[in-house]
Design a protein around this motif. Structure first.
Motif, PDB file in Angstrom:
ATOM      1  N   VAL A 178     139.918  28.329  78.952  1.00 36.91           N
ATOM      2  CA  VAL A 178     140.969  29.276  78.595  1.00 36.91           C
ATOM      3  C   VAL A 178     141.197  30.201  79.793  1.00 36.91           C
ATOM      4  O   VAL A 178     140.312  30.962  80.167  1.00 36.91           O
ATOM      5  N   LEU A 179     142.363  30.090  80.380  1.00 36.53           N
ATOM      6  CA  LEU A 179     142.709  30.940  81.510  1.00 36.53           C
ATOM      7  C   LEU A 179     143.155  32.300  80.992  1.00 36.53           C
ATOM      8  O   LEU A 179     143.962  32.380  80.068  1.00 36.53           O
ATOM      9  N   THR A 180     142.645  33.358  81.572  1.00 35.47           N
ATOM     10  CA  THR A 180     143.055  34.718  81.234  1.00 35.47           C
ATOM     11  C   THR A 180     143.568  35.347  82.519  1.00 35.47           C
ATOM     12  O   THR A 180     142.791  35.767  83.366  1.00 35.47           O
ATOM     13  N   CYS A 181     144.871  35.384  82.656  1.00 36.48           N
ATOM     14  CA  CYS A 181     145.487  35.704  83.949  1.00 36.48           C
ATOM     15  C   CYS A 181     146.397  36.923  83.864  1.00 36.48           C
ATOM     16  O   CYS A 181     146.969  37.216  82.818  1.00 36.48           O
ATOM     17  N   ASP A 182     146.528  37.583  84.988  1.00 37.75           N
ATOM     18  CA  ASP A 182     147.416  38.739  85.060  1.00 37.75           C
ATOM     19  C   ASP A 182     148.878  38.338  85.142  1.00 37.75           C
ATOM     20  O   ASP A 182     149.756  39.104  84.747  1.00 37.75           O
ATOM     21  N   ASP A 183     149.161  37.137  85.686  1.00 37.82           N
ATOM     22  CA  ASP A 183     150.547  36.708  85.826  1.00 37.82           C
ATOM     23  C   ASP A 183     150.626  35.176  85.872  1.00 37.82           C
ATOM     24  O   ASP A 183     149.602  34.493  85.941  1.00 37.82           O
ATOM     25  N   ASP A 184     151.841  34.674  85.815  1.00 40.00           N
ATOM     26  CA  ASP A 184     152.058  33.226  85.812  1.00 40.00           C
ATOM     27  C   ASP A 184     151.531  32.563  87.083  1.00 40.00           C
ATOM     28  O   ASP A 184     151.010  31.445  87.026  1.00 40.00           O
ATOM     29  N   GLN A 232     148.898  33.290  88.876  1.00 42.21           N
ATOM     30  CA  GLN A 232     147.452  33.060  88.755  1.00 42.21           C
ATOM     31  C   GLN A 232     147.175  31.857  87.864  1.00 42.21           C
ATOM     32  O   GLN A 232     146.295  31.054  88.155  1.00 42.21           O
ATOM     33  N   ALA A 233     147.910  31.727  86.772  1.00 42.14           N
ATOM     34  CA  ALA A 233     147.718  30.585  85.866  1.00 42.14           C
ATOM     35  C   ALA A 233     148.038  29.275  86.573  1.00 42.14           C
ATOM     36  O   ALA A 233     147.274  28.307  86.482  1.00 42.14           O
ATOM     37  N   LEU A 234     149.137  29.227  87.269  1.00 42.79           N
ATOM     38  CA  LEU A 234     149.532  28.004  87.983  1.00 42.79           C
ATOM     39  C   LEU A 234     148.513  27.647  89.060  1.00 42.79           C
ATOM     40  O   LEU A 234     148.255  26.465  89.311  1.00 42.79           O
ATOM     41  N   ASP A 235     147.904  28.650  89.671  1.00 42.88           N
ATOM     42  CA  ASP A 235     146.921  28.410  90.726  1.00 42.88           C
ATOM     43  C   ASP A 235     145.608  27.837  90.192  1.00 42.88           C
ATOM     44  O   ASP A 235     144.809  27.300  90.942  1.00 42.88           O
ATOM     45  N   VAL A 283     145.872  29.284  77.801  1.00 41.34           N
ATOM     46  CA  VAL A 283     146.207  30.268  78.821  1.00 41.34           C
ATOM     47  C   VAL A 283     146.802  31.484  78.137  1.00 41.34           C
ATOM     48  O   VAL A 283     147.621  31.368  77.226  1.00 41.34           O
ATOM     49  N   VAL A 284     146.334  32.650  78.552  1.00 36.64           N
ATOM     50  CA  VAL A 284     146.863  33.917  78.070  1.00 36.64           C
ATOM     51  C   VAL A 284     147.248  34.723  79.301  1.00 36.64           C
ATOM     52  O   VAL A 284     146.414  34.943  80.186  1.00 36.64           O
ATOM     53  N   VAL A 285     148.514  35.109  79.361  1.00 34.36           N
ATOM     54  CA  VAL A 285     149.013  35.875  80.500  1.00 34.36           C
ATOM     55  C   VAL A 285     149.235  37.315  80.055  1.00 34.36           C
ATOM     56  O   VAL A 285     149.882  37.569  79.033  1.00 34.36           O
ATOM     57  N   ASP A 304     141.122  23.626  89.386  1.00 33.50           N
ATOM     58  CA  ASP A 304     141.443  22.708  88.286  1.00 33.50           C
ATOM     59  C   ASP A 304     140.509  23.030  87.125  1.00 33.50           C
ATOM     60  O   ASP A 304     139.481  22.385  86.929  1.00 33.50           O
ATOM     61  N   LYS A 305     140.856  24.070  86.379  1.00 34.07           N
ATOM     62  CA  LYS A 305     139.975  24.569  85.316  1.00 34.07           C
ATOM     63  C   LYS A 305     139.875  23.598  84.136  1.00 34.07           C
ATOM     64  O   LYS A 305     138.870  23.603  83.428  1.00 34.07           O
ATOM     65  N   GLY A 306     140.863  22.766  83.915  1.00 30.11           N
ATOM     66  CA  GLY A 306     140.758  21.755  82.874  1.00 30.11           C
ATOM     67  C   GLY A 306     139.678  20.743  83.204  1.00 30.11           C
ATOM     68  O   GLY A 306     138.852  20.373  82.358  1.00 30.11           O
ATOM     69  N   HIS A 307     139.652  20.307  84.455  1.00 28.39           N
ATOM     70  CA  HIS A 307     138.625  19.373  84.934  1.00 28.39           C
ATOM     71  C   HIS A 307     137.247  20.015  84.820  1.00 28.39           C
ATOM     72  O   HIS A 307     136.288  19.397  84.341  1.00 28.39           O
TER      73      HIS A 307
END
Length: 167
Positions: free
Chosen positions: A118-124, A126-129, A83-85, A139-142
């Protein structure tokens, strides 16, 4: 909403028991990463993958080198999770580009599928969602693990050797 139409294993999943699968995951953003790893491991178990290897690296920038080592070590599929925020500097752009290009290069040069989680998110938030946690919409890992296994099973049906395989 993203996630609709996510990958499914369209090939007979009984062959997944024979796959060697590795999960390489970044350590930054521990809560998000725990959700991504849990989702990936759940997908692998559902597919019948036995005893996947889990390797942790410091961050998303380090994913490609670890994925390359695993692909060259004979794994049939690699699931890359990170994850990259976005912050206030161009660092976000550099890390996202390096991780994306590096993981693409690993898959193409080795012939080993790399599930891109790999999540590329504007904020935390979005990553948690997207982390597959209770209350997350996705569930991007799944999804990444399912895509890697589905691709590995599809590649087994092709009569084309992997780069470097003896002919």
């Amino acid at each position: 909403m993203s996630g609709a139409g996510s990958p499914r294993i369209a090939v007979d999943p009984t062959g997944a028991r024979e796959l060697r699968v590795a999960v390489v995951a970044a350590q930054w953003h521990e809560r998000v990463m725990d959700g991504l790893v849990d989702g990936a491991l759940r997908a692998l178990a559902e597919a019948g993958v036995v005893d996947p290897l889990v390797v942790r690296v410091p961050g998303s920038f380090e994913l490609p080198v670890a994925a390359a080592r695993l692909a060259r070590a004979g794994y049939d599929a690699v699931v890359a999770l990170g994850v990259v925020v976005r912050g206030g500097t161009p660092h976000f752009d550099f890390v996202c580009q390096a991780a994306t290009s590096g993981l693409t290069d690993v898959a193409v040069s080795t012939g080993v599928p790399v599930g891109f989680g790999v999540l590329t998110c504007d904020d935390d938030a979005q990553a948690l969602d997207r982390a597959g946690l209770p209350g997350s919409r996705e569930d991007k890992g799944h999804e990444a693990a399912t895509a890697a296994v589905a691709t590995a099973l599809t590649l087994r049906t092709l009569a084309v050797p992997r780069p470097g395989d003896a002919r």
